[in-house]
Design a protein around this motif. Structure first.
Motif, PDB file in Angstrom:
ATOM      1  N   PHE A   1      20.463  -8.805 -13.199  1.00  0.00           N
ATOM      2  CA  PHE A   1      21.531  -8.905 -14.101  1.00  0.00           C
ATOM      3  C   PHE A   1      20.996  -9.254 -15.434  1.00  0.00           C
ATOM      4  O   PHE A   1      20.119 -10.077 -15.645  1.00  0.00           O
ATOM      5  CB  PHE A   1      22.472 -10.303 -13.477  1.00  0.00           C
ATOM      6  CG  PHE A   1      22.926 -10.095 -12.005  1.00  0.00           C
ATOM      7  CD1 PHE A   1      24.112  -8.961 -11.756  1.00  0.00           C
ATOM      8  CD2 PHE A   1      22.308 -10.560 -10.991  1.00  0.00           C
ATOM      9  CE1 PHE A   1      24.596  -8.832 -10.410  1.00  0.00           C
ATOM     10  CE2 PHE A   1      22.973 -10.188  -9.999  1.00  0.00           C
ATOM     11  CZ  PHE A   1      23.882  -9.581  -9.564  1.00  0.00           C
ATOM     12  N   THR A   2      21.905  -9.049 -16.219  1.00  0.00           N
ATOM     13  CA  THR A   2      21.758  -9.147 -17.666  1.00  0.00           C
ATOM     14  C   THR A   2      22.367 -10.688 -18.022  1.00  0.00           C
ATOM     15  O   THR A   2      23.196 -10.851 -17.325  1.00  0.00           O
ATOM     16  CB  THR A   2      22.487  -8.119 -18.518  1.00  0.00           C
ATOM     17  OG1 THR A   2      23.912  -8.202 -18.312  1.00  0.00           O
ATOM     18  CG2 THR A   2      21.988  -6.731 -18.308  1.00  0.00           C
TER      19      THR A   2
ATOM     20  N   LEU B   1      28.963  -3.073 -12.531  1.00  0.00           N
ATOM     21  CA  LEU B   1      28.462  -3.490 -11.164  1.00  0.00           C
ATOM     22  C   LEU B   1      29.269  -2.850 -10.082  1.00  0.00           C
ATOM     23  O   LEU B   1      30.284  -2.730 -10.091  1.00  0.00           O
ATOM     24  CB  LEU B   1      28.168  -5.062 -11.157  1.00  0.00           C
ATOM     25  CG  LEU B   1      27.217  -5.825 -12.116  1.00  0.00           C
ATOM     26  CD1 LEU B   1      27.441  -7.003 -12.130  1.00  0.00           C
ATOM     27  CD2 LEU B   1      25.764  -5.244 -11.999  1.00  0.00           C
ATOM     28  N   SER B   2      28.474  -3.047  -8.841  1.00  0.00           N
ATOM     29  CA  SER B   2      29.347  -2.381  -7.942  1.00  0.00           C
ATOM     30  C   SER B   2      30.038  -3.657  -7.305  1.00  0.00           C
ATOM     31  O   SER B   2      29.765  -4.942  -7.538  1.00  0.00           O
ATOM     32  CB  SER B   2      28.477  -1.932  -6.421  1.00  0.00           C
ATOM     33  OG  SER B   2      27.711  -2.879  -5.971  1.00  0.00           O
ATOM     34  N   GLU B   3      31.342  -3.511  -6.586  1.00  0.00           N
ATOM     35  CA  GLU B   3      31.929  -4.581  -5.864  1.00  0.00           C
ATOM     36  C   GLU B   3      31.165  -5.566  -4.957  1.00  0.00           C
ATOM     37  O   GLU B   3      31.149  -6.447  -4.576  1.00  0.00           O
ATOM     38  CB  GLU B   3      33.149  -3.959  -5.000  1.00  0.00           C
ATOM     39  CG  GLU B   3      34.309  -3.610  -5.958  1.00  0.00           C
ATOM     40  CD  GLU B   3      35.494  -3.048  -5.283  1.00  0.00           C
ATOM     41  OE1 GLU B   3      35.885  -3.987  -4.352  1.00  0.00           O
ATOM     42  OE2 GLU B   3      35.903  -1.851  -5.304  1.00  0.00           O
ATOM     43  N   ILE B   4      30.119  -4.658  -4.258  1.00  0.00           N
ATOM     44  CA  ILE B   4      29.157  -5.370  -3.275  1.00  0.00           C
ATOM     45  C   ILE B   4      28.319  -6.237  -3.946  1.00  0.00           C
ATOM     46  O   ILE B   4      28.001  -7.420  -3.516  1.00  0.00           O
ATOM     47  CB  ILE B   4      28.421  -4.332  -2.332  1.00  0.00           C
ATOM     48  CG1 ILE B   4      29.406  -3.613  -1.442  1.00  0.00           C
ATOM     49  CG2 ILE B   4      27.152  -5.122  -1.652  1.00  0.00           C
ATOM     50  CD1 ILE B   4      28.752  -2.531  -0.834  1.00  0.00           C
ATOM     51  N   GLN B   5      27.720  -5.789  -5.228  1.00  0.00           N
ATOM     52  CA  GLN B   5      27.037  -6.757  -5.991  1.00  0.00           C
ATOM     53  C   GLN B   5      27.690  -8.108  -6.299  1.00  0.00           C
ATOM     54  O   GLN B   5      27.142  -9.079  -6.591  1.00  0.00           O
ATOM     55  CB  GLN B   5      26.429  -5.907  -7.129  1.00  0.00           C
ATOM     56  CG  GLN B   5      25.467  -5.055  -6.983  1.00  0.00           C
ATOM     57  CD  GLN B   5      24.947  -4.082  -8.158  1.00  0.00           C
ATOM     58  OE1 GLN B   5      26.195  -3.661  -8.787  1.00  0.00           O
ATOM     59  NE2 GLN B   5      23.917  -4.019  -8.269  1.00  0.00           N
TER      60      GLN B   5
ATOM     61  N   THR C   1      28.301 -10.278  -3.310  1.00  0.00           N
ATOM     62  CA  THR C   1      26.980 -10.825  -2.995  1.00  0.00           C
ATOM     63  C   THR C   1      26.598 -11.975  -3.856  1.00  0.00           C
ATOM     64  O   THR C   1      26.139 -12.973  -3.491  1.00  0.00           O
ATOM     65  CB  THR C   1      25.779  -9.646  -2.906  1.00  0.00           C
ATOM     66  OG1 THR C   1      26.127  -8.895  -1.772  1.00  0.00           O
ATOM     67  CG2 THR C   1      24.542 -10.489  -2.659  1.00  0.00           C
ATOM     68  N   TRP C   2      26.793 -11.697  -5.244  1.00  0.00           N
ATOM     69  CA  TRP C   2      26.377 -12.672  -6.235  1.00  0.00           C
ATOM     70  C   TRP C   2      27.260 -13.996  -6.079  1.00  0.00           C
ATOM     71  O   TRP C   2      26.956 -15.069  -5.971  1.00  0.00           O
ATOM     72  CB  TRP C   2      26.701 -12.182  -7.467  1.00  0.00           C
ATOM     73  CG  TRP C   2      26.290 -13.306  -8.464  1.00  0.00           C
ATOM     74  CD1 TRP C   2      25.178 -13.166  -9.102  1.00  0.00           C
ATOM     75  CD2 TRP C   2      27.136 -14.233  -9.123  1.00  0.00           C
ATOM     76  NE1 TRP C   2      24.904 -14.377 -10.242  1.00  0.00           N
ATOM     77  CE2 TRP C   2      26.291 -15.072 -10.009  1.00  0.00           C
ATOM     78  CE3 TRP C   2      28.417 -15.015  -9.115  1.00  0.00           C
ATOM     79  CZ2 TRP C   2      26.502 -16.059 -10.888  1.00  0.00           C
ATOM     80  CZ3 TRP C   2      28.839 -15.824  -9.669  1.00  0.00           C
ATOM     81  CH2 TRP C   2      27.822 -16.595 -10.792  1.00  0.00           C
ATOM     82  N   PHE C   3      28.484 -13.893  -5.538  1.00  0.00           N
ATOM     83  CA  PHE C   3      29.651 -15.048  -5.328  1.00  0.00           C
ATOM     84  C   PHE C   3      28.953 -15.706  -4.135  1.00  0.00           C
ATOM     85  O   PHE C   3      28.977 -16.837  -3.779  1.00  0.00           O
ATOM     86  CB  PHE C   3      30.955 -14.425  -5.286  1.00  0.00           C
ATOM     87  CG  PHE C   3      31.744 -14.875  -6.637  1.00  0.00           C
ATOM     88  CD1 PHE C   3      32.453 -15.937  -6.950  1.00  0.00           C
ATOM     89  CD2 PHE C   3      31.601 -13.726  -7.702  1.00  0.00           C
ATOM     90  CE1 PHE C   3      33.297 -16.021  -8.169  1.00  0.00           C
ATOM     91  CE2 PHE C   3      32.002 -13.968  -9.050  1.00  0.00           C
ATOM     92  CZ  PHE C   3      32.954 -14.677  -9.107  1.00  0.00           C
TER      93      PHE C   3
ATOM     94  N   LEU D   1      36.603  -7.266 -12.007  1.00  0.00           N
ATOM     95  CA  LEU D   1      34.998  -7.845 -12.475  1.00  0.00           C
ATOM     96  C   LEU D   1      33.946  -6.653 -12.525  1.00  0.00           C
ATOM     97  O   LEU D   1      33.228  -6.738 -13.291  1.00  0.00           O
ATOM     98  CB  LEU D   1      34.780  -9.002 -11.770  1.00  0.00           C
ATOM     99  CG  LEU D   1      33.660  -9.948 -12.341  1.00  0.00           C
ATOM    100  CD1 LEU D   1      33.861 -10.374 -13.821  1.00  0.00           C
ATOM    101  CD2 LEU D   1      33.540 -11.031 -11.534  1.00  0.00           C
ATOM    102  N   ALA D   2      33.950  -6.241 -11.382  1.00  0.00           N
ATOM    103  CA  ALA D   2      32.729  -5.079 -11.217  1.00  0.00           C
ATOM    104  C   ALA D   2      32.903  -4.011 -12.356  1.00  0.00           C
ATOM    105  O   ALA D   2      31.885  -3.695 -12.582  1.00  0.00           O
ATOM    106  CB  ALA D   2      32.766  -4.241  -9.555  1.00  0.00           C
ATOM    107  N   ALA D   3      34.327  -3.663 -12.374  1.00  0.00           N
ATOM    108  CA  ALA D   3      34.408  -2.443 -13.406  1.00  0.00           C
ATOM    109  C   ALA D   3      34.061  -3.135 -14.840  1.00  0.00           C
ATOM    110  O   ALA D   3      33.401  -2.298 -15.498  1.00  0.00           O
ATOM    111  CB  ALA D   3      35.991  -1.964 -13.418  1.00  0.00           C
ATOM    112  N   ALA D   4      34.468  -4.068 -15.170  1.00  0.00           N
ATOM    113  CA  ALA D   4      34.036  -4.661 -16.565  1.00  0.00           C
ATOM    114  C   ALA D   4      32.731  -4.976 -16.755  1.00  0.00           C
ATOM    115  O   ALA D   4      32.011  -5.046 -17.744  1.00  0.00           O
ATOM    116  CB  ALA D   4      34.911  -6.185 -16.687  1.00  0.00           C
ATOM    117  N   LEU D   5      31.784  -5.273 -15.570  1.00  0.00           N
ATOM    118  CA  LEU D   5      30.483  -5.686 -15.834  1.00  0.00           C
ATOM    119  C   LEU D   5      29.625  -4.586 -15.458  1.00  0.00           C
ATOM    120  O   LEU D   5      28.491  -4.581 -15.324  1.00  0.00           O
ATOM    121  CB  LEU D   5      29.875  -6.919 -14.842  1.00  0.00           C
ATOM    122  CG  LEU D   5      30.925  -8.281 -15.047  1.00  0.00           C
ATOM    123  CD1 LEU D   5      30.340  -9.302 -14.075  1.00  0.00           C
ATOM    124  CD2 LEU D   5      30.326  -8.653 -16.700  1.00  0.00           C
TER     125      LEU D   5
END
Length: 88
Positions: free
Chosen positions: A36-37, A68-72, A75-77, A62-66
């Motif tokens: 992650f950046t 990233l995938s929804e799964i990422q 998993t992060w949360f 949030l996935a679209a804004a960052l």
């Protein structure tokens, strides 16, 4: 239709399920760890401070804004909640 109860005796191939999981060349490749950046982590942490659990809509946005995938995101949360639990 190719479902199993998970018992090794039901595996279709001659190779045991344990051998494939132990690093056999025909086993599934493990997914590379996401780097992650700092901007992504900052945004994820800010969101986590506001709400510990995300619904599907918030996760999608949030996935679209960052980028990233929804799964990422999911998993992060999950990992962040476990980190918080360990700290407490």
């Amino acid at each position: 239709a190719d479902e199993s109860s998970g018992y090794e005796s039901e595996s279709a191939g001659g190779e045991s399920a344990g051998a494939a999981a132990a690093g056999g060349s025909r086993g599934r490749q493990r997914r590379a760890r996401t780097a992650f950046t700092s901007e992504q982590v900052c945004r994820l942490e800010k969101t986590f401070q506001r709400q510990k659990y995300l619904g599907a809509t918030e996760r999608r946005k949030l996935a679209a804004a960052l980028q990233l995938s929804e799964i990422q995101i999911k998993t992060w949360f999950q990992n962040r909640r476990m980190k918080l639990k360990r700290q407490i």
